[in-house]
Design a protein around this motif. Structure first.
Motif, PDB file in Angstrom:
ATOM      1  N   ALA A   1     -24.314  57.195  81.463  1.00  0.00           N
ATOM      2  CA  ALA A   1     -25.481  57.917  81.976  1.00  0.00           C
ATOM      3  C   ALA A   1     -25.011  59.067  82.853  1.00  0.00           C
ATOM      4  CB  ALA A   1     -26.389  56.988  82.774  1.00  0.00           C
ATOM      5  N   ARG A   2     -25.755  60.155  82.822  1.00  0.00           N
ATOM      6  CA  ARG A   2     -25.441  61.288  83.691  1.00  0.00           C
ATOM      7  C   ARG A   2     -25.595  60.845  85.148  1.00  0.00           C
ATOM      8  NH1 ARG A   2     -25.589  66.062  80.530  1.00  0.00           N
ATOM      9  NH2 ARG A   2     -26.747  65.793  78.569  1.00  0.00           N
ATOM     10  N   PRO A   3     -24.700  61.260  86.032  1.00  0.00           N
ATOM     11  CA  PRO A   3     -24.852  60.907  87.454  1.00  0.00           C
ATOM     12  C   PRO A   3     -26.191  61.386  87.995  1.00  0.00           C
ATOM     13  CG  PRO A   3     -22.680  61.857  87.038  1.00  0.00           C
ATOM     14  CD  PRO A   3     -23.481  62.052  85.775  1.00  0.00           C
ATOM     15  N   GLY A   4     -26.861  60.479  88.732  1.00  0.00           N
ATOM     16  CA  GLY A   4     -28.142  60.841  89.322  1.00  0.00           C
ATOM     17  C   GLY A   4     -29.340  60.492  88.486  1.00  0.00           C
TER      18      GLY A   4
ATOM     19  N   ALA B   1     -20.141  61.578  83.061  1.00  0.00           N
ATOM     20  CA  ALA B   1     -21.057  60.438  83.028  1.00  0.00           C
ATOM     21  C   ALA B   1     -20.455  59.245  83.746  1.00  0.00           C
ATOM     22  CB  ALA B   1     -21.391  60.061  81.581  1.00  0.00           C
ATOM     23  N   ASN B   2     -21.314  58.388  84.245  1.00  0.00           N
ATOM     24  CA  ASN B   2     -20.899  57.093  84.776  1.00  0.00           C
ATOM     25  C   ASN B   2     -20.894  56.087  83.636  1.00  0.00           C
ATOM     26  OD1 ASN B   2     -20.831  58.178  87.372  1.00  0.00           O
ATOM     27  ND2 ASN B   2     -22.974  57.630  87.758  1.00  0.00           N
ATOM     28  N   ARG B   3     -20.092  55.073  83.773  1.00  0.00           N
ATOM     29  CA  ARG B   3     -19.996  54.091  82.695  1.00  0.00           C
ATOM     30  C   ARG B   3     -20.268  52.680  83.221  1.00  0.00           C
ATOM     31  NH1 ARG B   3     -14.509  54.700  84.125  1.00  0.00           N
ATOM     32  NH2 ARG B   3     -13.332  52.747  84.312  1.00  0.00           N
ATOM     33  N   ARG B   4     -20.792  51.858  82.336  1.00  0.00           N
ATOM     34  CA  ARG B   4     -21.000  50.438  82.604  1.00  0.00           C
ATOM     35  C   ARG B   4     -20.682  49.707  81.313  1.00  0.00           C
ATOM     36  NH1 ARG B   4     -26.805  48.440  84.535  1.00  0.00           N
ATOM     37  NH2 ARG B   4     -27.289  49.303  82.493  1.00  0.00           N
ATOM     38  N   ILE B   5     -19.670  48.852  81.347  1.00  0.00           N
ATOM     39  CA  ILE B   5     -19.178  48.190  80.133  1.00  0.00           C
ATOM     40  C   ILE B   5     -19.217  46.678  80.354  1.00  0.00           C
ATOM     41  CG2 ILE B   5     -17.237  47.971  78.530  1.00  0.00           C
ATOM     42  CD1 ILE B   5     -16.333  50.747  79.467  1.00  0.00           C
ATOM     43  N   PHE B   6     -19.768  45.967  79.404  1.00  0.00           N
ATOM     44  CA  PHE B   6     -19.815  44.521  79.499  1.00  0.00           C
ATOM     45  C   PHE B   6     -19.810  43.941  78.090  1.00  0.00           C
ATOM     46  CE2 PHE B   6     -24.097  46.218  79.618  1.00  0.00           C
ATOM     47  CZ  PHE B   6     -24.815  45.439  78.730  1.00  0.00           C
ATOM     48  N   TYR B   7     -19.739  42.631  77.990  1.00  0.00           N
ATOM     49  CA  TYR B   7     -19.704  41.983  76.680  1.00  0.00           C
ATOM     50  C   TYR B   7     -20.883  41.023  76.540  1.00  0.00           C
ATOM     51  CZ  TYR B   7     -18.128  37.676  78.906  1.00  0.00           C
ATOM     52  OH  TYR B   7     -18.068  36.539  79.679  1.00  0.00           O
TER      53      TYR B   7
ATOM     54  N   ILE C   1     -20.003  49.791  64.639  1.00  0.00           N
ATOM     55  CA  ILE C   1     -20.317  50.556  65.842  1.00  0.00           C
ATOM     56  C   ILE C   1     -21.760  51.014  65.725  1.00  0.00           C
ATOM     57  CG2 ILE C   1     -19.798  52.604  67.219  1.00  0.00           C
ATOM     58  CD1 ILE C   1     -16.945  52.475  66.181  1.00  0.00           C
ATOM     59  N   ARG C   2     -22.586  50.634  66.702  1.00  0.00           N
ATOM     60  CA  ARG C   2     -23.996  51.023  66.678  1.00  0.00           C
ATOM     61  C   ARG C   2     -24.289  51.906  67.890  1.00  0.00           C
ATOM     62  NH1 ARG C   2     -24.896  45.473  65.289  1.00  0.00           N
ATOM     63  NH2 ARG C   2     -25.608  45.067  67.422  1.00  0.00           N
ATOM     64  N   PRO C   3     -24.568  53.182  67.680  1.00  0.00           N
ATOM     65  CA  PRO C   3     -24.873  54.077  68.799  1.00  0.00           C
ATOM     66  C   PRO C   3     -26.379  54.227  69.015  1.00  0.00           C
ATOM     67  CG  PRO C   3     -24.401  55.368  66.844  1.00  0.00           C
ATOM     68  CD  PRO C   3     -24.368  53.912  66.414  1.00  0.00           C
ATOM     69  N   TYR C   4     -26.780  54.300  70.277  1.00  0.00           N
ATOM     70  CA  TYR C   4     -28.158  54.586  70.661  1.00  0.00           C
ATOM     71  C   TYR C   4     -28.084  55.724  71.682  1.00  0.00           C
ATOM     72  CZ  TYR C   4     -28.493  49.892  68.741  1.00  0.00           C
ATOM     73  OH  TYR C   4     -28.375  48.780  67.931  1.00  0.00           O
ATOM     74  N   ASN C   5     -28.355  56.932  71.217  1.00  0.00           N
ATOM     75  CA  ASN C   5     -28.078  58.124  72.003  1.00  0.00           C
ATOM     76  C   ASN C   5     -29.342  58.697  72.625  1.00  0.00           C
ATOM     77  OD1 ASN C   5     -26.310  59.954  73.085  1.00  0.00           O
ATOM     78  ND2 ASN C   5     -26.177  61.252  71.278  1.00  0.00           N
ATOM     79  N   GLY C   6     -29.230  59.220  73.840  1.00  0.00           N
ATOM     80  CA  GLY C   6     -30.318  59.882  74.526  1.00  0.00           C
ATOM     81  C   GLY C   6     -29.805  61.088  75.281  1.00  0.00           C
ATOM     82  N   ARG C   7     -30.719  61.877  75.827  1.00  0.00           N
ATOM     83  CA  ARG C   7     -30.318  63.105  76.520  1.00  0.00           C
ATOM     84  C   ARG C   7     -29.535  62.807  77.790  1.00  0.00           C
ATOM     85  NH1 ARG C   7     -32.389  66.245  80.602  1.00  0.00           N
ATOM     86  NH2 ARG C   7     -34.161  64.822  80.852  1.00  0.00           N
ATOM     87  N   ASP C   8     -29.990  61.832  78.582  1.00  0.00           N
ATOM     88  CA  ASP C   8     -29.346  61.534  79.857  1.00  0.00           C
ATOM     89  C   ASP C   8     -28.567  60.233  79.862  1.00  0.00           C
ATOM     90  OD1 ASP C   8     -30.325  63.838  81.220  1.00  0.00           O
ATOM     91  OD2 ASP C   8     -32.279  62.866  81.377  1.00  0.00           O
ATOM     92  N   SER C   9     -28.750  59.417  78.849  1.00  0.00           N
ATOM     93  CA  SER C   9     -28.039  58.142  78.795  1.00  0.00           C
ATOM     94  C   SER C   9     -27.836  57.739  77.341  1.00  0.00           C
ATOM     95  CB  SER C   9     -28.813  57.048  79.542  1.00  0.00           C
ATOM     96  OG  SER C   9     -30.036  56.775  78.889  1.00  0.00           O
ATOM     97  N   ALA C  10     -26.903  56.830  77.128  1.00  0.00           N
ATOM     98  CA  ALA C  10     -26.620  56.362  75.768  1.00  0.00           C
ATOM     99  C   ALA C  10     -25.992  54.978  75.841  1.00  0.00           C
ATOM    100  CB  ALA C  10     -25.696  57.339  75.041  1.00  0.00           C
TER     101      ALA C  10
ATOM    102  N   THR D   1      -9.716  47.210  77.935  1.00  0.00           N
ATOM    103  CA  THR D   1      -9.602  48.026  79.143  1.00  0.00           C
ATOM    104  C   THR D   1     -10.256  49.372  78.852  1.00  0.00           C
ATOM    105  OG1 THR D   1      -7.432  48.844  78.447  1.00  0.00           O
ATOM    106  CG2 THR D   1      -7.474  46.919  79.908  1.00  0.00           C
ATOM    107  N   SER D   2     -10.631  50.091  79.918  1.00  0.00           N
ATOM    108  CA  SER D   2     -11.312  51.361  79.698  1.00  0.00           C
ATOM    109  C   SER D   2     -10.877  52.374  80.743  1.00  0.00           C
ATOM    110  CB  SER D   2     -12.827  51.172  79.761  1.00  0.00           C
ATOM    111  OG  SER D   2     -13.224  50.868  81.084  1.00  0.00           O
ATOM    112  N   GLY D   3     -11.230  53.628  80.491  1.00  0.00           N
ATOM    113  CA  GLY D   3     -10.930  54.696  81.432  1.00  0.00           C
ATOM    114  C   GLY D   3     -11.703  55.949  81.074  1.00  0.00           C
ATOM    115  N   MET D   4     -11.676  56.935  81.974  1.00  0.00           N
ATOM    116  CA  MET D   4     -12.353  58.209  81.761  1.00  0.00           C
ATOM    117  C   MET D   4     -11.325  59.334  81.741  1.00  0.00           C
ATOM    118  SD  MET D   4     -15.600  57.347  81.601  1.00  0.00           S
ATOM    119  CE  MET D   4     -16.495  58.887  81.832  1.00  0.00           C
ATOM    120  N   LEU D   5     -11.530  60.314  80.874  1.00  0.00           N
ATOM    121  CA  LEU D   5     -10.666  61.480  80.758  1.00  0.00           C
ATOM    122  C   LEU D   5     -11.490  62.735  80.985  1.00  0.00           C
ATOM    123  CD1 LEU D   5      -8.708  60.462  77.532  1.00  0.00           C
ATOM    124  CD2 LEU D   5      -7.929  60.221  79.899  1.00  0.00           C
ATOM    125  N   GLY D   6     -10.955  63.663  81.776  1.00  0.00           N
ATOM    126  CA  GLY D   6     -11.647  64.909  82.038  1.00  0.00           C
ATOM    127  C   GLY D   6     -11.437  65.914  80.927  1.00  0.00           C
ATOM    128  N   PRO D   7     -12.086  67.075  81.015  1.00  0.00           N
ATOM    129  CA  PRO D   7     -11.941  68.103  79.982  1.00  0.00           C
ATOM    130  C   PRO D   7     -10.497  68.561  79.829  1.00  0.00           C
ATOM    131  CG  PRO D   7     -13.797  68.568  81.440  1.00  0.00           C
ATOM    132  CD  PRO D   7     -13.035  67.446  82.062  1.00  0.00           C
TER     133      PRO D   7
END
Length: 637
Positions: free
Chosen positions: A380-383, A362-368, A277-286, A299-305
């Motif tokens: 990325a943070r919305p906006g 955050a919004n997500r974009r997943i691809f291979y 697992i290689r993470p590349y983290n930023g303040r507004d996107s990662a 498959t993927s999904g989002m979970l709220g607090p």
């Protein structure tokens, strides 16, 4: 170093000169004058003075003239192309590009150089797809491009196919056209295409190929009808040019959540392993990159607090038939930023769940990415400007006629560290050339254009391809230029070319060779057998799934400007350097970029002559100047 640009007040003069040249082209040229034309020793040289161009007074004199030196004509078409980018009136811009295309087509018929034919087709394509171009001009450009495609390929069947598709786009002139002259011009254009098509009936495809061509033609006809507009003009989103093998993706912004899953055809029966697992983290996107031993579905999904568990926003990814490697049982820490932690766990059966803990929604974009198989998770943070491809700042003008805002650019010097890239006959390394050109470009962009510039690597270190794009996204770049040197096995090829990621266009043979070389940096060579065509198809399918309509348009514009500025930069001291055009291939480094992105192959380092030039500071500076001039022209419109 001094750079020259064509100012708007000179545009009219350039068009006058080019129109004069077209009149000469229509009258023909004495083939016996070839050597004299190349030396510029015949014809009205004074009338071609770039600073004192005036229309020729009599048609008889125009028919008697011949073109001046090749360099003068190429230089004029380049100035027309660059100047057209600063013109906001679509009709005027279309006329300028059309004239430039006809000049390059005439040069090809006179000299037989492939570069001229490719450039003419590219210019005609820009007219056919350009916003605000009159229907009559667009019809003429599409027709000429279709005919030139087949003639250049030496394939009568290709001529029939291209002309059939062009005709389907204009078989019924829009009823809303009120201008009688415009309607008459369109009808004449259509009649000419029908006449030529009847002559080529012997080369019409049969069976399934004919049925497929008819379906494609019907699709183009439907789009042409949908995009018809009053007063003989078309809206900014023109229908695809006839030669495109598949329809373009719709030019709309991508949705908030995009997931491109692995096609079943790419899977193997064996279970896979989550190796790293290689993470590349930023303040507004990662970006989180999961590397697997073999392809797998997910498959993927989002979970709220969840206040009860103390968990915040989370993204989860379930990877089927996969087990985590040793050492990944507890996940990885990623430091401060949008992503707080990546956790790994096992679910029932043989599924591995990867959970990304987020500091905010955050919004997500997943691809291979294939070979080696990786799952790329972008959040990325919305906006934020890199939430979706082609997204704009809230305060940026939305009109296509206003100045494009370019505040940040990412320069990506290819290869680095243990990855030397291509190596020339005397040992010159691609990684060193690319870094030097980037170092020359960055201060000029900052000093002359006031643009913040980031290098994906500033020293001789290796940077993963996925990390390069992640850095550009985190920097919220407006443009991305990856700098490279080309290579062939026999060392004969020479010149430069620019690549874009365009799901709607096919890749040619040499583009696939470049793709194989640039996509597979590995300390021990290519990790496994490589099917390059399949690799290209997979990557372009991913790009299509990510909805790259607006981004691709900007990428192609940047690529075309970069080629033109390269010719202008090299022409004075390095004449004859071949322009191989704008091409398409599935380069990993371009996938997932949230801004217009190009891969710039400066020269063939495998060619002894190109390598000798690349070894000089002056030659490298020319490419740095070309990047700066292309960016300047990109922001001018």
């Amino acid at each position: 170093m001094r750079r020259r640009f064509v100012r708007p007040r000179r545009v009219a003069a350039l068009v006058v000169a080019a129109v004069s040249a077209i009149a000469l082209a229509l009258s023909g040229c004495d083939p016996e004058a070839s050597s004299e034309v190349e030396r510029g020793e015949v014809g009205g040289a004074a009338s071609w003075d770039e600073d004192r161009i005036a229309p020729l007074r009599h048609a008889e004199r125009m028919r008697a003239e011949v073109l001046p030196s090749r360099a003068a004509v190429v230089g004029l078409t380049e100035r027309l192309g660059i100047s057209a980018e600063s013109v906001t009136d679509g009709r005027e811009r279309g006329e300028m590009l059309m004239v430039a295309g006809q000049l390059r087509e005439r040069l090809w018929r006179h000299d037989g150089r492939d570069t001229d034919a490719r450039e003419a087709m590219e210019l005609y394509g820009q007219v056919a797809e350009g916003p605000g171009v009159t229907v009559a001009t667009r019809c003429a450009a599409t027709s000429r491009r279709a005919l030139l495609h087949g003639e250049f390929a030496g394939d009568a069947a290709r001529s029939y196919r291209e002309l059939y598709l062009a005709l389907e786009s204009f078989a019924e002139p829009p009823e809303e056209i009120e201008d009688d002259e415009v309607r008459a011009a369109v009808e004449a254009c259509v009649r000419d295409m029908r006449r030529r098509l009847r002559r080529a009936q012997a080369f019409r495809p049969v069976g399934a190929a004919w049925a497929a061509l008819q379906r494609r033609g019907a699709d183009l006809a439907q789009k042409a009808a949908a995009f018809a507009a009053p007063s003989g003009s078309i809206p900014p989103s023109a229908p695809p040019v006839a030669s495109a093998p598949t329809a373009r993706p719709p030019t709309t912004l991508a949705p908030e959540h995009q997931v491109v899953v692995t096609p079943e055809a790419s899977l193997v029966t064996d279970a896979s392993t989550l190796e790293a697992i290689r993470p590349y983290n930023g303040r507004d996107s990662a970006r989180i990159v999961l590397r697997l031993a073999r392809p797998a579905t997910y498959t993927s999904g989002m979970l709220g607090p969840d206040a009860a568990s103390g968990r915040g926003h989370r993204l989860f990814l379930d990877v089927a038939r996969t087990a985590p490697a040793k050492g990944l049982g507890r996940g990885v820490d990623v430091g401060d930023g949008l992503v707080e932690r990546v956790r790994v766990g096992r679910r029932k059966g043989d599924t591995t769940r990867v959970v990304v803990d987020l500091a905010d929604a955050a919004n997500r974009r997943i691809f291979y990415l294939p070979n080696p198989f990786r799952i790329v998770v972008d959040v990325a943070r919305p906006g934020s400007t890199n939430t979706t491809p082609g997204a704009r700042d809230a305060d940026e003008p939305s009109s296509a006629d206003r100045r494009r805002r370019v505040r940040r650019i990412t320069l990506d010097p290819g290869h680095g560290g243990w990855d030397a890239g291509a190596v020339g006959p005397t040992g010159l390394r691609e990684k060193d050339v690319a870094l030097d050109i980037a170092h020359r470009t960055a201060p000029i962009l900052a000093g002359e254009l006031g643009i913040e510039t980031m290098l994906t690597r500033d020293t001789d270190v290796f940077v993963e391809l996925e990390e390069r794009t992640a850095k550009a996204n985190a920097f919220q770049s407006d443009l991305f230029v990856s700098i490279h040197c080309n290579a062939t096995e026999n060392g004969e090829a020479s010149g430069y070319e620019v690549f874009v990621l365009d799901p709607s266009r096919d890749s040619d043979r040499r583009a696939l060779r470049a793709l194989a070389r640039e996509n597979h940096a590995h300390p021990h060579g290519t990790p496994r057998a490589l099917d390059v065509r399949r690799l290209d198809a997979q990557v372009t399918n991913v790009a299509a799934g990510l909805g790259l309509g607006p981004q691709t348009e900007g990428s192609r514009r940047l690529a075309d400007l970069l080629r033109r500025s390269t010719r202008a930069s090299l022409s004075s001291r390095y004449p004859g350097i071949e322009d191989h055009g704008t091409k398409t291939a599935g380069f990993y480094v371009l996938v997932g970029a949230a801004m217009p992105a190009v891969l710039y192959e400066t020269s063939f380092i495998s060619n002894p002559g190109d390598e000798a030039n690349l070894g000089t500071a002056d030659y490298r500076q020319k490419f740095a100047d070309a990047i700066v001039n292309a960016v300047r022209a990109y922001t001018a419109r």
